[in-house]
Design a protein around this motif. Sequence first.
Motif, PDB file in Angstrom:
ATOM      1  N   ARG A 180      42.539  24.942   6.324  1.00  0.00           N
ATOM      2  CA  ARG A 180      41.727  26.156   6.318  1.00  0.00           C
ATOM      3  C   ARG A 180      42.618  27.395   6.295  1.00  0.00           C
ATOM      4  O   ARG A 180      42.328  28.372   5.599  1.00  0.00           O
ATOM      5  CB  ARG A 180      40.810  26.178   7.545  1.00  0.00           C
ATOM      6  N   ILE A 181      43.702  27.377   7.071  1.00  0.00           N
ATOM      7  CA  ILE A 181      44.613  28.516   7.098  1.00  0.00           C
ATOM      8  C   ILE A 181      45.265  28.702   5.734  1.00  0.00           C
ATOM      9  O   ILE A 181      45.385  29.839   5.232  1.00  0.00           O
ATOM     10  CB  ILE A 181      45.679  28.328   8.192  1.00  0.00           C
ATOM     11  N   CYS A 182      45.682  27.617   5.095  1.00  0.00           N
ATOM     12  CA  CYS A 182      46.297  27.703   3.766  1.00  0.00           C
ATOM     13  C   CYS A 182      45.357  28.367   2.769  1.00  0.00           C
ATOM     14  O   CYS A 182      45.779  29.202   1.957  1.00  0.00           O
ATOM     15  CB  CYS A 182      46.691  26.318   3.265  1.00  0.00           C
ATOM     16  N   ALA A 183      44.099  27.992   2.804  1.00  0.00           N
ATOM     17  CA  ALA A 183      43.132  28.579   1.877  1.00  0.00           C
ATOM     18  C   ALA A 183      42.997  30.083   2.100  1.00  0.00           C
ATOM     19  O   ALA A 183      42.921  30.869   1.140  1.00  0.00           O
ATOM     20  CB  ALA A 183      41.773  27.894   2.040  1.00  0.00           C
ATOM     21  N   LEU A 184      42.996  30.500   3.352  1.00  0.00           N
ATOM     22  CA  LEU A 184      42.882  31.927   3.661  1.00  0.00           C
ATOM     23  C   LEU A 184      44.145  32.682   3.265  1.00  0.00           C
ATOM     24  O   LEU A 184      44.082  33.788   2.721  1.00  0.00           O
ATOM     25  CB  LEU A 184      42.598  32.105   5.154  1.00  0.00           C
ATOM     26  N   LEU A 185      45.301  32.091   3.525  1.00  0.00           N
ATOM     27  CA  LEU A 185      46.557  32.730   3.132  1.00  0.00           C
ATOM     28  C   LEU A 185      46.652  32.857   1.617  1.00  0.00           C
ATOM     29  O   LEU A 185      47.094  33.886   1.085  1.00  0.00           O
ATOM     30  CB  LEU A 185      47.743  31.920   3.656  1.00  0.00           C
ATOM     31  N   ALA A 186      46.250  31.814   0.917  1.00  0.00           N
ATOM     32  CA  ALA A 186      46.315  31.839  -0.545  1.00  0.00           C
ATOM     33  C   ALA A 186      45.435  32.952  -1.104  1.00  0.00           C
ATOM     34  O   ALA A 186      45.800  33.626  -2.076  1.00  0.00           O
ATOM     35  CB  ALA A 186      45.887  30.492  -1.109  1.00  0.00           C
ATOM     36  N   THR A 187      44.286  33.171  -0.489  1.00  0.00           N
ATOM     37  CA  THR A 187      43.362  34.191  -0.979  1.00  0.00           C
ATOM     38  C   THR A 187      43.850  35.595  -0.660  1.00  0.00           C
ATOM     39  O   THR A 187      43.900  36.465  -1.531  1.00  0.00           O
ATOM     40  CB  THR A 187      41.969  33.979  -0.361  1.00  0.00           C
ATOM     41  N   HIS A 188      44.222  35.817   0.585  1.00  0.00           N
ATOM     42  CA  HIS A 188      44.521  37.176   1.024  1.00  0.00           C
ATOM     43  C   HIS A 188      45.955  37.611   0.749  1.00  0.00           C
ATOM     44  O   HIS A 188      46.235  38.810   0.694  1.00  0.00           O
ATOM     45  CB  HIS A 188      44.208  37.314   2.513  1.00  0.00           C
ATOM     46  N   LEU A 189      46.872  36.679   0.583  1.00  0.00           N
ATOM     47  CA  LEU A 189      48.255  37.031   0.256  1.00  0.00           C
ATOM     48  C   LEU A 189      48.605  36.698  -1.186  1.00  0.00           C
ATOM     49  O   LEU A 189      49.741  36.887  -1.612  1.00  0.00           O
ATOM     50  CB  LEU A 189      49.223  36.295   1.192  1.00  0.00           C
ATOM     51  N   SER A 190      47.609  36.193  -1.925  1.00  0.00           N
ATOM     52  CA  SER A 190      47.844  35.785  -3.320  1.00  0.00           C
ATOM     53  C   SER A 190      49.033  34.839  -3.421  1.00  0.00           C
ATOM     54  O   SER A 190      49.857  34.915  -4.334  1.00  0.00           O
ATOM     55  CB  SER A 190      48.070  37.017  -4.211  1.00  0.00           C
ATOM     56  N   ARG A 191      49.109  33.935  -2.459  1.00  0.00           N
ATOM     57  CA  ARG A 191      50.194  32.942  -2.405  1.00  0.00           C
ATOM     58  C   ARG A 191      49.598  31.582  -2.716  1.00  0.00           C
ATOM     59  O   ARG A 191      48.738  31.102  -1.984  1.00  0.00           O
ATOM     60  CB  ARG A 191      50.828  32.960  -1.022  1.00  0.00           C
TER      61      ARG A 191
END
Length: 243
Positions: A180-191
Amino acid sequence: MVPVPQTRPQTPPVLRRAPVQQRSAERLARILDACAVLLDETGYEQLSTRAVAGRAGVPIGSVYRFFGNKRAMVAALAHRNLDEYARRISDRFAEAPFLDAHGAIDGVLDEFIAMKRTVPGFALVDFGVPAAAPGENSAGRDAEEPAGGREGRAGDATEGSGGSPAGSDLEDPNRLVAERICALLATHLSRPADDDLRRKVLVGVETADALVRLAFRTDPAGDPALVDETRQLLYAYLAPSLG
């Protein structure tokens, strides 16, 4: 504008029946609220479906309509905690005027600490279920519960069935948290959430989980020095991968 990921709570797979009517959803919420409060008061071993029903003000059959045993009930609470944690992180990220790697790590850690301090039952059951207690049998039933549980017979006739077997637990909860954290980081940090990020976030989650538990064993409010050490460790390990 950065799209905000979908964080709508999902039906826990441990439910015997998923609520499809508003009053059933509200009844389920009352049951889980009562479960959380009683976990703080009595601990997991002394928790019982009958006590939860009494605290929630619902018939015992309503509890068994949703759950086959107390272990399934606590697993559903853990699922709800994970949904709430993801929602809090998403909201914090979305509200940040500028989100960098350190800000993202702060959000993930601070929201976990805040839930440890304020959310009923979270200190004992965050995203996983405690080990089986002596009063449980191999299926996770209460000592007072009849074999096979009891189907709720007074609930809504329109309830749908769903999910996996009623006794299922959250499998590898830290891995689910990391995903879940990875999905949020990918979205908000464009990573991109590639294998490298997933592996590093999982290591970070496992490490932070152990250190935060130590902080709360040292001080019921979470030892500030140990929390800060956890933060610095996460900065050093994760920030280079998030920049």
